[in-house]
Write a protein that holds these residues in place. Structure first.
Motif, PDB file in Angstrom:
ATOM      1  N   ARG A   1       0.944  -1.282   0.177  1.00  0.00           N
ATOM      2  CA  ARG A   1       0.104  -0.102   0.005  1.00  0.00           C
ATOM      3  C   ARG A   1       0.868   1.170  -0.032  1.00  0.00           C
ATOM      4  NH1 ARG A   1      -3.702  -1.157   4.925  1.00  0.00           N
ATOM      5  NH2 ARG A   1      -1.797  -1.676   5.818  1.00  0.00           N
ATOM      6  N   VAL A   2       2.166   1.235   0.548  1.00  0.00           N
ATOM      7  CA  VAL A   2       2.946   2.316   0.535  1.00  0.00           C
ATOM      8  C   VAL A   2       3.253   2.881  -0.937  1.00  0.00           C
ATOM      9  CG1 VAL A   2       5.022   1.205   0.441  1.00  0.00           C
ATOM     10  CG2 VAL A   2       4.866   3.330   1.731  1.00  0.00           C
ATOM     11  N   ILE A   3       3.189   2.010  -1.844  1.00  0.00           N
ATOM     12  CA  ILE A   3       3.491   2.540  -3.203  1.00  0.00           C
ATOM     13  C   ILE A   3       2.251   3.182  -3.702  1.00  0.00           C
ATOM     14  CG2 ILE A   3       3.850   1.652  -5.663  1.00  0.00           C
ATOM     15  CD1 ILE A   3       5.617  -0.622  -4.352  1.00  0.00           C
ATOM     16  N   VAL A   4       1.098   2.709  -3.367  1.00  0.00           N
ATOM     17  CA  VAL A   4      -0.243   3.547  -3.809  1.00  0.00           C
ATOM     18  C   VAL A   4      -0.268   4.700  -3.166  1.00  0.00           C
ATOM     19  CG1 VAL A   4      -2.455   3.260  -4.079  1.00  0.00           C
ATOM     20  CG2 VAL A   4      -1.277   1.257  -4.455  1.00  0.00           C
ATOM     21  N   GLU A   5       0.050   4.800  -1.741  1.00  0.00           N
ATOM     22  CA  GLU A   5      -0.146   5.949  -0.933  1.00  0.00           C
ATOM     23  C   GLU A   5       0.671   6.980  -0.975  1.00  0.00           C
ATOM     24  OE1 GLU A   5      -0.782   4.346   2.883  1.00  0.00           O
ATOM     25  OE2 GLU A   5      -2.713   3.382   2.344  1.00  0.00           O
TER      26      GLU A   5
ATOM     27  N   PRO B   1       3.809   7.283  -3.553  1.00  0.00           N
ATOM     28  CA  PRO B   1       4.551   7.066  -4.644  1.00  0.00           C
ATOM     29  C   PRO B   1       5.834   7.762  -4.888  1.00  0.00           C
ATOM     30  CG  PRO B   1       2.529   8.027  -5.342  1.00  0.00           C
ATOM     31  CD  PRO B   1       2.185   7.707  -3.894  1.00  0.00           C
ATOM     32  N   LEU B   2       5.580   9.015  -4.683  1.00  0.00           N
ATOM     33  CA  LEU B   2       6.674  10.268  -5.078  1.00  0.00           C
ATOM     34  C   LEU B   2       7.831   9.909  -3.959  1.00  0.00           C
ATOM     35  CD1 LEU B   2       4.718  13.224  -6.101  1.00  0.00           C
ATOM     36  CD2 LEU B   2       6.013  11.860  -7.328  1.00  0.00           C
ATOM     37  N   GLN B   3       7.231   9.828  -2.744  1.00  0.00           N
ATOM     38  CA  GLN B   3       8.320   9.623  -1.624  1.00  0.00           C
ATOM     39  C   GLN B   3       8.952   8.456  -1.764  1.00  0.00           C
ATOM     40  OE1 GLN B   3       5.762  10.001   1.953  1.00  0.00           O
ATOM     41  NE2 GLN B   3       6.016  12.160   2.175  1.00  0.00           N
ATOM     42  N   VAL B   4       8.182   7.425  -2.068  1.00  0.00           N
ATOM     43  CA  VAL B   4       9.159   6.015  -2.409  1.00  0.00           C
ATOM     44  C   VAL B   4      10.071   6.167  -3.444  1.00  0.00           C
ATOM     45  CG1 VAL B   4       8.682   3.825  -3.182  1.00  0.00           C
ATOM     46  CG2 VAL B   4       6.876   4.660  -1.700  1.00  0.00           C
ATOM     47  N   LEU B   5       9.764   6.798  -4.540  1.00  0.00           N
ATOM     48  CA  LEU B   5      10.645   7.232  -5.773  1.00  0.00           C
ATOM     49  C   LEU B   5      11.802   7.985  -5.187  1.00  0.00           C
ATOM     50  CD1 LEU B   5      11.032   6.955  -8.890  1.00  0.00           C
ATOM     51  CD2 LEU B   5       9.922   9.073  -9.187  1.00  0.00           C
ATOM     52  N   ALA B   6      11.441   8.756  -4.346  1.00  0.00           N
ATOM     53  CA  ALA B   6      12.609   9.775  -3.799  1.00  0.00           C
ATOM     54  C   ALA B   6      13.729   8.901  -2.974  1.00  0.00           C
ATOM     55  CB  ALA B   6      12.133  10.888  -3.013  1.00  0.00           C
ATOM     56  N   VAL B   7      12.869   8.131  -2.388  1.00  0.00           N
ATOM     57  CA  VAL B   7      14.000   7.331  -1.420  1.00  0.00           C
ATOM     58  C   VAL B   7      14.759   6.430  -2.345  1.00  0.00           C
ATOM     59  CG1 VAL B   7      13.964   5.445   0.414  1.00  0.00           C
ATOM     60  CG2 VAL B   7      12.397   7.033   0.521  1.00  0.00           C
TER      61      VAL B   7
ATOM     62  N   GLY C   1       7.802   6.159   8.219  1.00  0.00           N
ATOM     63  CA  GLY C   1       9.236   6.353   7.759  1.00  0.00           C
ATOM     64  C   GLY C   1       9.583   4.732   7.695  1.00  0.00           C
ATOM     65  N   GLN C   2       9.338   4.048   8.493  1.00  0.00           N
ATOM     66  CA  GLN C   2       9.888   2.550   8.435  1.00  0.00           C
ATOM     67  C   GLN C   2       9.123   1.790   7.231  1.00  0.00           C
ATOM     68  OE1 GLN C   2       8.290  -0.081  11.704  1.00  0.00           O
ATOM     69  NE2 GLN C   2      10.068  -1.468  11.459  1.00  0.00           N
ATOM     70  N   SER C   3       8.039   2.171   6.818  1.00  0.00           N
ATOM     71  CA  SER C   3       7.520   1.710   5.616  1.00  0.00           C
ATOM     72  C   SER C   3       8.297   2.084   4.331  1.00  0.00           C
ATOM     73  CB  SER C   3       5.902   2.200   5.418  1.00  0.00           C
ATOM     74  OG  SER C   3       5.172   1.415   6.588  1.00  0.00           O
ATOM     75  N   LEU C   4       8.541   3.379   4.349  1.00  0.00           N
ATOM     76  CA  LEU C   4       9.338   4.073   3.258  1.00  0.00           C
ATOM     77  C   LEU C   4      10.794   3.300   3.278  1.00  0.00           C
ATOM     78  CD1 LEU C   4       8.554   7.881   3.644  1.00  0.00           C
ATOM     79  CD2 LEU C   4       8.020   6.190   1.757  1.00  0.00           C
ATOM     80  N   ILE C   5      11.421   2.897   4.382  1.00  0.00           N
ATOM     81  CA  ILE C   5      12.533   2.366   4.292  1.00  0.00           C
ATOM     82  C   ILE C   5      12.655   0.900   3.809  1.00  0.00           C
ATOM     83  CG2 ILE C   5      14.505   1.481   5.938  1.00  0.00           C
ATOM     84  CD1 ILE C   5      13.903   3.903   7.583  1.00  0.00           C
ATOM     85  N   VAL C   6      11.701   0.146   4.368  1.00  0.00           N
ATOM     86  CA  VAL C   6      11.353  -1.039   3.654  1.00  0.00           C
ATOM     87  C   VAL C   6      11.193  -1.251   2.043  1.00  0.00           C
ATOM     88  CG1 VAL C   6      10.019  -3.277   3.990  1.00  0.00           C
ATOM     89  CG2 VAL C   6      10.645  -2.072   6.012  1.00  0.00           C
ATOM     90  N   ALA C   7      10.244  -0.323   1.747  1.00  0.00           N
ATOM     91  CA  ALA C   7       9.828  -0.110   0.384  1.00  0.00           C
ATOM     92  C   ALA C   7      11.365   0.192  -0.405  1.00  0.00           C
ATOM     93  CB  ALA C   7       8.909   0.882   0.024  1.00  0.00           C
TER      94      ALA C   7
END
Length: 576
Positions: free
Chosen positions: A302-306, A308-314, A371-377
């Motif tokens: 769900r973190v990719i859907v919710e 996406p821009l933050q995941v891409l930046a990470v 933050g933890q979800s973004l790190i795992v993604a």
């Protein structure tokens, strides 16, 4: 599911699904580890259907990390670590600082406070040694100079993360927003006390392993080997890896990974180290699969859907930002472009320490759950991309050298170690031996050649080794022997013999082709550990290839002949 069967169910589901999805990934020409990660997502708590026990999977993954790091230690001596310290130590420290700054600045832009931004940035700064090892093993580059630099770099990062994990609880009150100034003195005192204790504990562990462990554990392995029992030998190897790792964590506060790494390093002193590596390989591979499955179980799609821009930046910070920073540092330290690309690809991912730090940050109320979800993604995506990143290094190097004048200048920059000194004696410039590699094998060859009075010029990609040889007044050139400019500096055009004592099979073929182009008459001898590769080198390159077993047999034969010649002829007994 019966509670007593949770372990069996977790192992069966993880390995079975990893096999199926790993096979599918391989058929799709993707790395098998992508399938292992996907298996973890399928049996994880964030997808419907069967859910494996995440706590048990995490513990199994820890065993995998122990065995993998133990295997690294078996191939990585203290000398190897010290020889790359000039690039690994400053490089790892500066690269971690740069990546932490990038991650913290990004988190601050999202409105996070100082503590959250700092934990987030540090989590993005440290790469996974497990992922690196799988990538280096796939390329056959674990024992190359570039591979040792990359492994040494990550060992320094692991040591730094041990300090971070110990110091963070003491720093947490100061990093939380709204802390008053009255507590500063007590926090300061606690911080310095914790730092002193940690450094003393780590120093005590390293000293104990290097002084006592280097004598005790090889002796123990020898005693077990004398029994002739294969299962006891395997049990001794696995028990040493796991118990030393566990004991180091319990008694000295060192991570499991570092404890297992030092266990491998001390057992390397044993003459059975190669057998120990082979015996533990199946277990290492199986538990490495469980490590990747456990990483996939942490991922919430769900973190990719919710976000996406933050995941891409990470992912951009991990794959692009860290790689550029590391590559620039390696080039500034005057290492070759291919070394910079190897280190850059090695660091273009994050792993186990990032998860541990993120979990600690959440428990200390420093890092928000997202933050933890973004790190795992970021970890999942960067790990999946890492084999592709490694496979692109060689084509990218050729592409940039063909199109960039700056890259060519960096490859041909004015480096005092890249050419022989002007005062080099004439006997080293014609009819000499050019020896590629001054590691464990090359060092013995060079010593024997000097004792025999044979002129020898050493070529090695490790600058520290070349500096040591120059300090002893011996001719040596720094660089990749597959490059024509490097062999030209070693005067290969006038050489009588080229000895290649490095295990990099792919690079060896290029070295032979380059040498033959510059000197069609040069004789070539090559070290190899693979029979098929040896046959190809002999057929295609016209080289004399020495395999490990053949090399040992010839040495023993020469010793036997020399001994028999030295014994006076004796009269045969009557009746014989």
């Amino acid at each position: 599911m019966h509670h007593e069967l949770a372990l069996i169910n977790t192992i069966a589901a993880a390995l079975g699904l990893a096999l199926v999805l790993g096979f599918v990934a391989a058929r799709l020409r993707l790395p098998a580890l992508v399938g292992y990660l996907a298996a973890g997502i399928v049996i994880g708590p964030f997808t419907p259907g069967f859910v494996a026990d995440a706590a048990l999977a995490a513990q199994l993954a820890e065993i995998g990390v122990m065995l993998l790091m133990f295997g690294v230690g078996l191939h990585f001596s203290l000398d190897d670590l010290l020889q790359v310290k000039r690039v690994a130590v400053p490089g790892a420290v500066v690269q971690m600082a740069a990546a932490t700054a990038m991650g913290a600045a990004m988190a601050h832009a999202w409105g996070w406070d100082l503590g959250a931004a700092l934990v987030f940035g540090i989590s993005l700064s440290v790469a996974s040694t497990v992922v690196l090892l799988k990538a280096l093993e796939a390329k056959g580059a674990v024992d190359t100079v570039n591979g040792r630099i990359a492994v040494g770099w990550l060992v320094v990062e692991d040591l730094a993360m041990v300090l971070v994990l110990v110091l963070l609880p003491a720093l947490a009150p100061m990093l939380r927003p709204g802390v008053g100034g009255g507590a500063d003195a007590s926090i300061d005192g606690e911080l310095w006390l914790t730092l002193a204790r940690t450094l003393l504990a780590v120093a005590a562990f390293v000293a104990l392993m290097l002084v006592l462990g280097r004598r005790l554990f090889p002796w123990l392995l020898w005693q077990v080997a004398r029994t002739g029992s294969r299962e006891l030998f395997t049990l001794c190897v696995v028990a040493a890896a796991v118990t030393i790792a566990f004991g180091s964590a319990r008694l000295f506060g060192v991570s499991f990974a570092l404890g297992a790494f030092f266990a491998g390093m001390v057992l390397r002193e044993s003459e059975f180290s190669h057998r120990a590596a082979e015996e533990s390989l199946p277990l290492r591979d199986a538990f490495a699969v469980l490590f990747f499955v456990s990483v996939g179980m942490l991922f919430d799609p769900r973190v990719i859907v919710e976000r996406p821009l933050q995941v891409l930046a990470v992912v951009a910070v991990i794959v692009v930002g860290k790689s550029l920073a590391a590559g620039a540092l390696v080039l500034l330290l005057r290492y070759p472009l291919n070394t910079a690309l190897t280190v850059s690809a090695s660091l273009a991912q994050i792993g186990e320490f990032s998860f541990i730090l993120a979990a600690l940050g959440v428990s200390l109320h420093l890092l928000p759950p997202e933050g933890q979800s973004l790190i795992v993604a970021g970890a999942l995506i960067s790990i999946a991309l890492n084999p592709l990143t490694f496979s692109c290094t060689a084509p990218f190097e050729r592409w940039i050298l063909a199109r960039s004048a700056l890259a060519r200048r960096l490859a041909q920059r004015d480096d005092p170690l890249a050419e022989l000194p002007a005062h080099t004696e004439a006997r080293y410039l014609a009819r000499q031996v050019v020896l590629v590699g001054h590691g464990r094998v090359g060092r013995r060859i060079a010593l024997a050649l000097r004792e025999a009075g044979t002129a020898c010029v050493v070529v090695d990609a490790n600058r520290e080794r070349v500096e040591e040889l120059r300090a002893q007044g011996l001719p040596a050139v720094s660089g990749d022997a597959a490059e024509p400019a490097v062999l030209i500096q070693a005067h290969i055009a006038q050489a009588a013999l080229l000895l290649i004592a490095v295990p990099d099979a792919l690079g060896v073929r290029r070295m032979i082709e380059t040498a033959r182009t510059l000197n069609p008459q040069v004789q070539v001898a090559v070290r190899s550990h693979n029979a098929d590769e040896a046959n190809r080198l002999a057929a295609e390159g016209g080289a004399r290839v020495f395999l490990g077993e053949e090399e040992l047999a010839q040495s023993m034969l020469r010793h036997a002949l020399a001994t028999m010649q030295a014994i006076p002829t004796m009269t045969r007994p009557r009746g014989g």
